[in-house]
Scaffold this motif. Sequence first.
Motif, PDB file in Angstrom:
ATOM      1  N   ALA A  32       0.862  -1.191   0.000  1.00  0.00           N
ATOM      2  CA  ALA A  32       0.000   0.000   0.000  1.00  0.00           C
ATOM      3  C   ALA A  32       0.889   1.229   0.000  1.00  0.00           C
ATOM      4  N   VAL A  33       0.508   2.216  -0.778  1.00  0.00           N
ATOM      5  CA  VAL A  33       1.321   3.434  -0.888  1.00  0.00           C
ATOM      6  C   VAL A  33       1.091   4.296   0.350  1.00  0.00           C
ATOM      7  N   HIS A  34       2.171   4.727   0.998  1.00  0.00           N
ATOM      8  CA  HIS A  34       2.045   5.590   2.185  1.00  0.00           C
ATOM      9  C   HIS A  34       1.559   6.973   1.726  1.00  0.00           C
ATOM     10  N   PRO A  35       0.533   7.536   2.404  1.00  0.00           N
ATOM     11  CA  PRO A  35      -0.023   8.820   1.928  1.00  0.00           C
ATOM     12  C   PRO A  35       1.005   9.956   1.889  1.00  0.00           C
ATOM     13  N   THR A  36       1.936   9.997   2.822  1.00  0.00           N
ATOM     14  CA  THR A  36       2.953  11.063   2.821  1.00  0.00           C
ATOM     15  C   THR A  36       3.834  10.939   1.572  1.00  0.00           C
ATOM     16  N   LEU A  37       4.134   9.694   1.208  1.00  0.00           N
ATOM     17  CA  LEU A  37       4.995   9.487   0.046  1.00  0.00           C
ATOM     18  C   LEU A  37       4.235   9.798  -1.258  1.00  0.00           C
ATOM     19  N   ALA A  38       2.938   9.441  -1.269  1.00  0.00           N
ATOM     20  CA  ALA A  38       2.127   9.756  -2.456  1.00  0.00           C
ATOM     21  C   ALA A  38       2.016  11.273  -2.613  1.00  0.00           C
ATOM     22  N   ARG A  39       1.853  11.972  -1.498  1.00  0.00           N
ATOM     23  CA  ARG A  39       1.753  13.443  -1.557  1.00  0.00           C
ATOM     24  C   ARG A  39       3.097  14.044  -2.014  1.00  0.00           C
ATOM     25  N   ALA A  40       4.190  13.480  -1.518  1.00  0.00           N
ATOM     26  CA  ALA A  40       5.518  13.975  -1.942  1.00  0.00           C
ATOM     27  C   ALA A  40       5.687  13.795  -3.451  1.00  0.00           C
ATOM     28  N   MET A  41       5.230  12.644  -3.951  1.00  0.00           N
ATOM     29  CA  MET A  41       5.320  12.382  -5.399  1.00  0.00           C
ATOM     30  C   MET A  41       4.528  13.435  -6.167  1.00  0.00           C
ATOM     31  N   ASP A  42       3.326  13.729  -5.654  1.00  0.00           N
ATOM     32  CA  ASP A  42       2.462  14.716  -6.294  1.00  0.00           C
ATOM     33  C   ASP A  42       3.131  16.100  -6.288  1.00  0.00           C
ATOM     34  N   ILE A  43       3.735  16.466  -5.161  1.00  0.00           N
ATOM     35  CA  ILE A  43       4.391  17.780  -5.059  1.00  0.00           C
ATOM     36  C   ILE A  43       5.557  17.845  -6.049  1.00  0.00           C
ATOM     37  N   LEU A  44       6.341  16.787  -6.097  1.00  0.00           N
ATOM     38  CA  LEU A  44       7.465  16.771  -7.045  1.00  0.00           C
ATOM     39  C   LEU A  44       6.960  16.883  -8.478  1.00  0.00           C
ATOM     40  N   PHE A  45       5.857  16.221  -8.776  1.00  0.00           N
ATOM     41  CA  PHE A  45       5.274  16.318 -10.118  1.00  0.00           C
ATOM     42  C   PHE A  45       4.809  17.761 -10.387  1.00  0.00           C
TER      43      PHE A  45
END
Length: 422
Positions: free
Chosen positions: A208-221
């Motif tokens: 399962a993707v950790h929400p903090t890491l998914a948000r970091a990915m989104d911010i980097l994008f």
Amino acid sequence: MTDTITITDNRSGKTVTVPITGGVFSSAALRELDPNLFMYDPAYLSTAACASSITYLDGENGILRYRGIPIEQLAEHSSFLETAYLLLNGDLPTADQLAKWQYDVTHHTMIHENMRKRFVDGFHYDAHPMGMFISATAALGTFYDDAKDIFDKDSLDKQILRLVAKVPTIAAMCYRFSQGLPFVSPDNALSYGENFLNMMFKIGDDYAVHPTLARAMDILFILHADHEQNCGTTAMRVVSSANADPYTATSAAASALYGPLHGGANEAVVRMLSEIGTIDNVPAFIEGVKNGDAKLMGFGHRVYKNFDPRATIIKKTAYEVFEVTGKNPLLDIALKLEETALKDEYFVKRKLYPNVDFYSGLIYQALGFPVDMFTVLFAIPRTVGWLAHMQELLSDKDQKISRPRQWYTGVDTRDYTPIAKR
Ligand code: CMC
């Protein structure tokens, strides 16, 4: 008299006066003086090659805005897909528009089976993922017979949707191939960033993707989605000006991005930090940079001469990611390098500051991405910016096929010498 410039050709005594609008004047005025007069501007240091309303960048003051909205606000409040909509359409979406856009992107993430089985599987086992990504984006266009209908708005919109939706799938597919892992299909229940991380790293059913890491990915994008007329975007515009299809043009832009002076720098930063190895080696490395032995990768920018606002946001995001993943051991070396360089006369004098790539690689590494995937991570969101520029170019009546002139410095004329007499 204000807001005009007067140019005199001292050879002929002719003079021309032209308006300055927004800090820009039309170089076509020179042709009034002499139709064979050109400006010599290698690397376009003083040339505005287009008018654009997509991204505003003020390098002296460290300002970056997409369609007028500061990057800091987007990084804090927006999602990548909402930002993508903003870049492509000019305004933030309404709730209905956003829901439709998210639905449409989510439902175009699949890739034709032949892309994986016959195309990607054809690469050598250790092919660089960026080389695969560049080839795969061009190849993708061959699956759509409407790919070339770029002057039909509905068709162009469709290709844009396909590219935005499919580039994460392509990227993950290239990675899984390089690892010898089975391909993970897109999951429509996940957000753009979550789905990408899932396609990259899912092994077994309990991932399962950790929400903090998914948000970091989104911010980097979000931070990488556009950056006005950089090398890759210029490649996109030049290739698009020949009316190439969006897949081919995206592939060309990604090729430019692959270079270590451009999107390849984040990869080079991590390699550099690994080579430095310990904090104790930092002073000697900095001395080496000053002596011209190496470049301090992740430092300096053609436009930002004060600070790169993306670097500030990324540094903060890095700490949030490290809370979850544990600290990247290279962070201390990066911090020491930054501290040493920012105090050093060499870097101060040349206005060299950390750029977007200085800390992004450390986050990518903490998220589990291998170093050679870093530029691909830049290319995924930048695809949106490239496509926004392609759209803008195609509707700009001032634009034509790109065709700069040259200053010929070769031999004037000479006769062919037979090989026996050379
Ligand atoms: N390390 C050491 N010296 C540097 C660096 C660096 N990273 N960057 C520039 N300089 C020096 C350069 O040697 C020159 O010195 P001098 O005046 O004595 O000849 C001076 O600073 C001006 O540099 P420049 O090469 O004329 O500047 P540029 O605008 O042509 O280059 C750059 C910009 C980004 C290519 C360059 O700073 C660089 O190579 N940086 C390292 C690579 C990097 O981090 N690239 C990522 C850029 S941000 C992501 C993106 O937008 O793609």
